[in-house]
Design a protein around this motif. Sequence first.
Motif, PDB file in Angstrom:
ATOM      1  N   VAL A  96      -7.732  26.931  21.064  1.00  0.00           N
ATOM      2  CA  VAL A  96      -7.671  27.992  22.095  1.00  0.00           C
ATOM      3  C   VAL A  96      -6.664  27.587  23.172  1.00  0.00           C
ATOM      4  O   VAL A  96      -6.630  26.433  23.603  1.00  0.00           O
ATOM      5  N   ASN A  97      -5.819  28.552  23.583  1.00  0.00           N
ATOM      6  CA  ASN A  97      -4.814  28.284  24.631  1.00  0.00           C
ATOM      7  C   ASN A  97      -5.403  28.601  26.000  1.00  0.00           C
ATOM      8  O   ASN A  97      -6.047  29.639  26.162  1.00  0.00           O
ATOM      9  N   PHE A  98      -5.156  27.748  26.960  1.00  0.00           N
ATOM     10  CA  PHE A  98      -5.608  28.004  28.334  1.00  0.00           C
ATOM     11  C   PHE A  98      -4.416  28.021  29.276  1.00  0.00           C
ATOM     12  O   PHE A  98      -3.515  27.189  29.155  1.00  0.00           O
ATOM     13  N   GLU A  99      -4.417  28.968  30.205  1.00  0.00           N
ATOM     14  CA  GLU A  99      -3.411  28.991  31.278  1.00  0.00           C
ATOM     15  C   GLU A  99      -4.178  28.834  32.571  1.00  0.00           C
ATOM     16  O   GLU A  99      -4.885  29.755  33.000  1.00  0.00           O
ATOM     17  N   TRP A 100      -4.064  27.653  33.205  1.00  0.00           N
ATOM     18  CA  TRP A 100      -4.807  27.397  34.451  1.00  0.00           C
ATOM     19  C   TRP A 100      -3.958  27.719  35.675  1.00  0.00           C
ATOM     20  O   TRP A 100      -2.734  27.800  35.583  1.00  0.00           O
ATOM     21  N   ASN A 101      -4.623  27.879  36.792  1.00  0.00           N
ATOM     22  CA  ASN A 101      -3.935  28.178  38.063  1.00  0.00           C
ATOM     23  C   ASN A 101      -3.000  29.371  37.933  1.00  0.00           C
ATOM     24  O   ASN A 101      -1.931  29.407  38.523  1.00  0.00           O
ATOM     25  N   THR A 102      -3.432  30.322  37.137  1.00  0.00           N
ATOM     26  CA  THR A 102      -2.573  31.475  36.860  1.00  0.00           C
ATOM     27  C   THR A 102      -3.352  32.752  37.161  1.00  0.00           C
ATOM     28  O   THR A 102      -4.323  33.068  36.468  1.00  0.00           O
TER      29      THR A 102
ATOM     30  N   ASP B  11      -5.990  40.121  15.217  1.00  0.00           N
ATOM     31  CA  ASP B  11      -5.586  40.513  16.575  1.00  0.00           C
ATOM     32  C   ASP B  11      -5.311  39.327  17.486  1.00  0.00           C
ATOM     33  O   ASP B  11      -6.012  38.309  17.424  1.00  0.00           O
ATOM     34  N   LYS B  12      -4.309  39.532  18.354  1.00  0.00           N
ATOM     35  CA  LYS B  12      -4.056  38.546  19.412  1.00  0.00           C
ATOM     36  C   LYS B  12      -4.945  38.917  20.598  1.00  0.00           C
ATOM     37  O   LYS B  12      -4.916  40.056  21.084  1.00  0.00           O
ATOM     38  N   ILE B  13      -5.741  37.941  21.042  1.00  0.00           N
ATOM     39  CA  ILE B  13      -6.733  38.238  22.081  1.00  0.00           C
ATOM     40  C   ILE B  13      -6.382  37.508  23.366  1.00  0.00           C
ATOM     41  O   ILE B  13      -6.146  36.293  23.354  1.00  0.00           O
ATOM     42  N   VAL B  14      -6.354  38.258  24.466  1.00  0.00           N
ATOM     43  CA  VAL B  14      -6.202  37.623  25.783  1.00  0.00           C
ATOM     44  C   VAL B  14      -7.503  37.829  26.546  1.00  0.00           C
ATOM     45  O   VAL B  14      -8.046  38.940  26.594  1.00  0.00           O
ATOM     46  N   ILE B  15      -8.015  36.725  27.093  1.00  0.00           N
ATOM     47  CA  ILE B  15      -9.234  36.789  27.915  1.00  0.00           C
ATOM     48  C   ILE B  15      -8.824  36.486  29.349  1.00  0.00           C
ATOM     49  O   ILE B  15      -8.250  35.418  29.615  1.00  0.00           O
ATOM     50  N   VAL B  16      -9.073  37.425  30.258  1.00  0.00           N
ATOM     51  CA  VAL B  16      -8.743  37.179  31.663  1.00  0.00           C
ATOM     52  C   VAL B  16     -10.009  36.664  32.336  1.00  0.00           C
ATOM     53  O   VAL B  16     -10.975  37.409  32.512  1.00  0.00           O
ATOM     54  N   GLY B  17     -10.030  35.391  32.709  1.00  0.00           N
ATOM     55  CA  GLY B  17     -11.199  34.772  33.350  1.00  0.00           C
ATOM     56  C   GLY B  17     -11.881  33.798  32.404  1.00  0.00           C
ATOM     57  O   GLY B  17     -12.409  34.200  31.362  1.00  0.00           O
TER      58      GLY B  17
ATOM     59  N   GLY C  69     -14.869  31.097  12.883  1.00  0.00           N
ATOM     60  CA  GLY C  69     -13.633  30.942  12.126  1.00  0.00           C
ATOM     61  C   GLY C  69     -12.434  31.692  12.654  1.00  0.00           C
ATOM     62  O   GLY C  69     -11.375  31.691  12.024  1.00  0.00           O
ATOM     63  N   TYR C  70     -12.588  32.367  13.796  1.00  0.00           N
ATOM     64  CA  TYR C  70     -11.418  33.077  14.351  1.00  0.00           C
ATOM     65  C   TYR C  70     -10.409  32.021  14.800  1.00  0.00           C
ATOM     66  O   TYR C  70     -10.795  31.070  15.501  1.00  0.00           O
ATOM     67  N   PRO C  71      -9.120  32.169  14.461  1.00  0.00           N
ATOM     68  CA  PRO C  71      -8.167  31.110  14.828  1.00  0.00           C
ATOM     69  C   PRO C  71      -7.993  31.011  16.349  1.00  0.00           C
ATOM     70  O   PRO C  71      -7.626  31.992  17.007  1.00  0.00           O
ATOM     71  N   GLY C  72      -8.274  29.827  16.889  1.00  0.00           N
ATOM     72  CA  GLY C  72      -8.140  29.604  18.335  1.00  0.00           C
ATOM     73  C   GLY C  72      -6.733  29.893  18.826  1.00  0.00           C
ATOM     74  O   GLY C  72      -6.529  30.328  19.958  1.00  0.00           O
ATOM     75  N   GLU C  73      -5.751  29.669  17.953  1.00  0.00           N
ATOM     76  CA  GLU C  73      -4.334  29.870  18.338  1.00  0.00           C
ATOM     77  C   GLU C  73      -4.066  31.329  18.726  1.00  0.00           C
ATOM     78  O   GLU C  73      -3.102  31.618  19.430  1.00  0.00           O
ATOM     79  N   LEU C  74      -4.930  32.243  18.273  1.00  0.00           N
ATOM     80  CA  LEU C  74      -4.724  33.668  18.605  1.00  0.00           C
ATOM     81  C   LEU C  74      -5.443  34.062  19.896  1.00  0.00           C
ATOM     82  O   LEU C  74      -5.456  35.229  20.282  1.00  0.00           O
ATOM     83  N   ILE C  75      -6.098  33.086  20.540  1.00  0.00           N
ATOM     84  CA  ILE C  75      -6.857  33.385  21.766  1.00  0.00           C
ATOM     85  C   ILE C  75      -6.200  32.678  22.951  1.00  0.00           C
ATOM     86  O   ILE C  75      -5.957  31.467  22.901  1.00  0.00           O
ATOM     87  N   THR C  76      -5.918  33.442  24.012  1.00  0.00           N
ATOM     88  CA  THR C  76      -5.415  32.831  25.252  1.00  0.00           C
ATOM     89  C   THR C  76      -6.350  33.202  26.390  1.00  0.00           C
ATOM     90  O   THR C  76      -6.666  34.381  26.567  1.00  0.00           O
TER      91      THR C  76
END
Length: 429
Positions: free
Chosen positions: A149-155, A2-8, A24-31
């Motif tokens: 893990v992907n981060f989107e700041w100031n968003t 699964d592609k996971i988005v975490i808000v906060g 072991g969950y791939p960080g690339e699938l987490i934003t």
Amino acid sequence: MDKIVIVGAGVAGVNAATKLVDNGYPGELITIIDMGNDPYKRKPEEVMTGFLGAGGWSDGKLTYHTAIGGHMSKYCGEDKAMELFNEVITNFKRFHPKPEEVQCSNPEAEPDFIKPYFGLRLFPVWHVGTDYLHEIGKNWYDYLVSKGVNFEWNTKVEDIDFENNHVLTHNTHLNYDKLIFAVGKSGIDFAQELAKEYNLPDEPKPVQIGVRFEAPQHHFQKLIDISYDFKLYRKFDNEGVSLRSFCTNNNAAYVAVEETYGDHSYNGHAKKDEAYRNNMTNFGILMEIQGIDDPFEWSREVVKKLQKNGTGLYYSPTRKPSTTSEGGEVTATQVDDLTDFYDAMDGFAKYIMDFISDMKRIFPTLGSDWGIYMPEVKYLSPEPLVNYENLSLTAYPNIHFVGDALSARGITVSGAQGIYVAENVLNNN
Ligand SMILES: Cc1cc2nc3c(=O)[nH]c(=O)nc-3n(C[C@H](O)[C@H](O)[C@H](O)COP(=O)(O)OP(=O)(O)OC[C@H]3O[C@@H](n4cnc5c(N)ncnc54)[C@H](O)[C@@H]3O)c2cc1C
């Protein structure tokens, strides 16, 4: 997977992501999307937003008891909750530059003199140290980035389409398979907008109402010496009522008027400056009542009945209302007896008056040297109804609410809720 988005990127979101990549969950699938800054750019005045959220600039006290800091054991039981708390504390130590300095304060045993009448809530606290939180944040962030893990700041997330699984920000829209909603207190309005938009059912809430009690401090000194912010409690399981003393203020302790929905109720605060010392103690005596159909409306009615001359009531066998820290009188209409209180409280006033009678037994000098401001009330904010096994919304099983946005009130419980959801995601992938 699964592609996971975490808000906060607060305590809950960061602990969830950590649990996932640790296993072991791939960080690339987490934003992770956050309206604040990364820990290198976050400024001290950004108290609520950015990496580790409100926890990042907090006092760094990690409470270690299931009765404190919000709900965890109701979802997963006592043992599992404590296991999750341990994991959160381990995470804070793990990224701490000097983990050996993280210490647990050990409460003393309940003193004998209060035992026959009250319980005294004493709980362990792990002290991380505010000064270290910035360094912890940086180390922790670097670890997650190193795991992809992907981060989107100031968003800022402006809307979430629950039906089509995407998150909307000012310039993008992002799809998810699973969403972890971890917006904390700073996102509470957003959470309520979503609850309204999607008609999310709420968890039934108990009523929390009572009085603000005030007396000269010397009557309570022997307990204050053991526990500054003491918490007396008692429970009547068969009657669905429990009582606790709440938010004790000493030394320079003032009663404050709160205005909510146009009515007056009371609260207290303590000043730190010695110049304000008045040698008074005040605390709420709050009653939690289960099983009232519409607790919000019921509380509103009680509060309304306890207004006279445009303000709340004050009763004392001997005293007058105190002054505020600015030297004015605390706004309250003094009444000669408790008739209005008994009438308004619908049969529940007796629990409060029994609590006061028993305090007179354990603090023998108290006698008639006290007063109560009526009412003190906590309007609990609605809590979305979730499936207890994974904190997902009952109508949207791929959306998980965690942290202060659900039912947490502190760091340990918020982190534990994040880890709990991550475990469920791991088990289903
Ligand atoms: C000054 C202060 C001191 C505290 N001291 C303690 C303490 O000593 N011990 C303790 O246990 N608790 C303490 N707390 C409470 C504790 O910090 C919180 O309970 C905890 O941080 C909650 O974790 P959370 O992940 O739910 O939310 P938070 O940690 O608040 O994180 C939420 C994150 O979501 C982001 N966000 C919100 N809305 C949006 C949106 N629409 N789009 C994108 N991002 C969004 C925010 O920027 C924030 O980073 C303190 C709180 C404060 C304010």
